[in-house]
Design a protein around this motif. Structure first.
Motif, short mmCIF file in Angstrom:
data_model
loop_
_atom_site.label_atom_id
_atom_site.label_comp_id
_atom_site.label_asym_id
_atom_site.label_seq_id
_atom_site.Cartn_x
_atom_site.Cartn_y
_atom_site.Cartn_z
N GLU A 2 0.85 -1.19 0.00
CA GLU A 2 0.00 0.00 0.00
C GLU A 2 0.88 1.24 0.00
O GLU A 2 1.88 1.28 0.72
N VAL A 26 4.05 4.22 6.83
CA VAL A 26 3.28 4.02 5.60
C VAL A 26 4.22 4.37 4.45
O VAL A 26 4.90 5.40 4.48
N LYS A 46 -3.12 4.42 -2.40
CA LYS A 46 -4.30 4.43 -1.52
C LYS A 46 -4.73 5.86 -1.23
O LYS A 46 -5.82 6.09 -0.71
N PHE A 185 -5.02 6.96 7.92
CA PHE A 185 -5.71 5.80 8.49
C PHE A 185 -7.23 5.93 8.47
O PHE A 185 -7.93 4.94 8.31
N ASP A 186 -7.74 7.15 8.64
CA ASP A 186 -9.20 7.30 8.65
C ASP A 186 -9.75 7.58 7.26
O ASP A 186 -10.80 7.06 6.89
N LYS A 189 -7.66 4.81 4.80
CA LYS A 189 -7.83 3.45 5.36
C LYS A 189 -6.62 2.55 5.08
O LYS A 189 -6.75 1.39 4.66
N ILE A 190 -5.42 3.10 5.28
CA ILE A 190 -4.19 2.32 5.12
C ILE A 190 -4.11 1.27 6.24
O ILE A 190 -4.41 1.58 7.39
N SER A 191 -3.65 0.07 5.88
CA SER A 191 -3.54 -0.95 6.93
C SER A 191 -2.18 -1.65 6.96
O SER A 191 -1.89 -2.40 7.87
N GLU A 192 -1.30 -1.38 5.96
CA GLU A 192 0.00 -2.06 5.95
C GLU A 192 1.11 -1.20 6.56
O GLU A 192 1.08 0.02 6.48
N CYS A 193 2.11 -1.88 7.10
CA CYS A 193 3.18 -1.21 7.82
C CYS A 193 4.49 -1.26 7.01
O CYS A 193 4.84 -2.30 6.48
#
Ligand code: XMP
Length: 513
Positions: A2, A26, A46, A185-186, A189-193
């Motif tokens: 991402e 991110v 993203k 994040f909000d 909506k990123i979720s990978e590190c």
């Protein structure tokens, strides 16, 4: 993976946006504003961030965003120029501000949700702009205002397109990270590190591939963080096909040469040392213009390398690649990105002569200083190198205003060594980001015993910074300043006055030249 794509409209702080996003773990990439919607679509970001920039959105040739990007359904954050573009593209109006704003301002949050959630009613921010949004695009919500700027922030009703006039990426906006976090994040909506130190294996693989045809690679090491990390990284990829060379330009700090040799021995790399001081002083004779100094140092550096490579070739076989420890900030400050105005030509980027015998490999080009440090620590490089303050490629030459001679370098080395000793004695060396002395081209009257002196002036510079892009001057304890000043005027013959530089960056750069 991402990712966030940052479109660079030429802003001074664009890379800092990337850095701030990466600090939130991110992955972020910087791209040209000329990318089309189709190209962006293929990259699958993203989220998009539109950077600041020196232009006015209405100016002829001002960089624009392909408007079809707004149809991609990718969340966008506009910053400064990015906000003005977004406002204009969605039907708002941008005007030249009644008052240009540079520096700290206070925002009043009008709409604390989405982008600005978690912020207090008023927050300190960093502004740097000449234009501003006069009318919001239809239906956009008003997020924040300052005393001078009514629309300091806006967001579309679906919370997909957000923009702020101030810079969340600089240190001087204390809640900037929170704002970016909200966006990443909000809104996206990123979720990978993503972490730099986890990239080592990949970097080594890439280097192995990139250098598989190369017989031998040279790297000039200075003992500083960047070149050391670059050397160890490349050494890991190609082993002893890497030849680390230490060129003593004669422009280094006192005892720097010796220290570098010892450190590399400890790291298990076979460092070759070249004493080229005479060449550098010869080529700097009579030169006082800062850009010319940098250019000549850059050229001399490359020439010496070419000659050394010639010697090594005779001894070992072909040397075809030059590895450099260039990092992201060098690239942006040398106007390596489209739209940015040229500030200084850093010798390791801008000053290279057109005709070279080597191809250049820059394994750290995409990383920021802090990221290079993290990579270095993971590679097992000792803390004494990783924690070392930055030192410019052209060395003390850019800290000697006017002509650079052996004598003036020796004088500055002594002054600088006293400063370093006293800073260390006061255990401030890990607190101050960068500190050094500068030799000025003026003289000043002094009383020396019963006689009158007319000696040189040294300036001290110490700054707080996160990555060198912005800086504030360090508030030295007076007792330490006093000790440094007394020791310099007592111990360094020829220097009779000491001054302290209290200029922030911007507008001043950290180095004097
Ligand atoms: P300025 O003076 O541009 O410096 O505010 C920002 C940071 O970069 C360092 N610097 C250099 N680093 N080659 C480098 O590798 C150079 O030519 C150079 N000039 C400045 C400076 O010491 C500060 O940390």
């Amino acid at each position: 993976m991402e990712k966030i794509l940052i479109l660079d409209f030429g802003g001074q702080y664009t890379k800092l946006i990337a850095k701030s996003v990466r600090e939130l773990e991110v992955y972020a990439e910087v791209g040209s504003p000329d990318l089309t919607a189709d190209q962006i679509c293929v990259m699958k970001p993203k989220g998009l961030i539109l950077s600041g920039g020196p232009n006015s959105v209405y100016a002829p040739n001002a960089p624009q965003l392909d408007r079809r990007v707004y149809d991609l359904n990718i969340p966008i954050l506009g910053i400064c120029y990015g906000m003005q573009l977004m406002a204009r593209d969605f039907g708002g109006e941008v005007i030249r501000a009644a008052k240009r704003e540079y520096g700290t301002a206070t925002i009043e949050v009008c709409q604390p949700d989405a982008l600005l959630q978690g912020l207090e009613q008023t927050e300190r921010v960093w502004m740097s702009h000449g234009d501003e949004v006069r009318t919001l695009p239809p239906k956009f919500l008003h997020l924040a205002r300052t005393e001078n700027v009514t629309y300091a922030g806006m967001i579309s009703p679906d919370r997909k397109y957000a923009a702020i006039q101030f810079h969340p990426e600089v240190h001087h906006t204390p809640k900037g990270k929170q704002i970016l976090r909200n966006f990443l994040f909000d809104i996206c909506k990123i979720s990978e590190c993503w972490r730099p130190a986890d990239q080592i294996e990949e970097a080594v693989r890439t280097l192995r591939e990139q250098l598989k045809e190369a017989k031998h690679c040279l790297i000039g090491v200075s003992g500083g963080v960047d070149s050391s990390v670059a050397a160890v990284l490349v050494h890991r990829a190609i082993g002893d096909r890497l030849i680390p060379v230490f060129i003593d330009t004669g422009l280094l700090r006192k005892n720097e040469g010796q220290r570098t040799k010892q450190v590399f021995e400890k790291l298990g790399l076979n460092l070759r040392c070249v004493d080229a001081g005479d060449r550098f002083f010869e080529n700097l004779r009579g030169v006082t213009d800062p850009e010319e100094k940098r250019k000549r140092i850059g050229e001399t550096f490359i020439r010496v390398f070419e000659e050394e490579a010639g010697h090594f070739e005779q001894e070992l076989g072909k040397v075809d690649v030059l590895v450099q420890g260039t990092i992201y900030s060098d690239v942006i400050e040398s106007a390596g990105t489209k739209g940015a105005e040229k500030i200084k030509s850093h010798h390791n980027v801008g000053g290279l002569p057109g005709k070279m015998l080597f191809s250049i490999v820059e394994p750290l080009r995409a990383y920021f200083k802090d990221e290079v440090r993290q990579i270095g620590l993971k590679l097992g490089i000792p803390e004494e190198i990783i924690g070392e303050q930055p030192f410019p490629g052209p060395g003390l030459a850019v800290r000697i205003i006017g002509e650079v001679t052996r004598e003036r370098v020796a004088l500055l080395q002594t002054v600088d060594a006293i400063l370093r000793e006293e800073v260390q004695r006061a255990t401030l060396h890990r607190t101050i980001w960068q500190y050094f002395a500068v030799l000025l081209p003026v003289r000043s009257v002094a009383i020396l015993g019963d006689s009158r002196g007319y000696g040189q002036v040294a300036a001290l510079r110490a700054v707080h910074s996160v990555d060198g892009m912005t800086a504030s001057w360090y508030h030295f304890p007076y007792a330490v300043l006093e000790k440094i000043s007394t020791r310099i005027t007592n111990e360094v013959e020829g220097v009779t006055r000491v001054v302290y530089d209290i200029t922030t960056k911007p507008p001043g750069t950290i180095e004097w030249e």
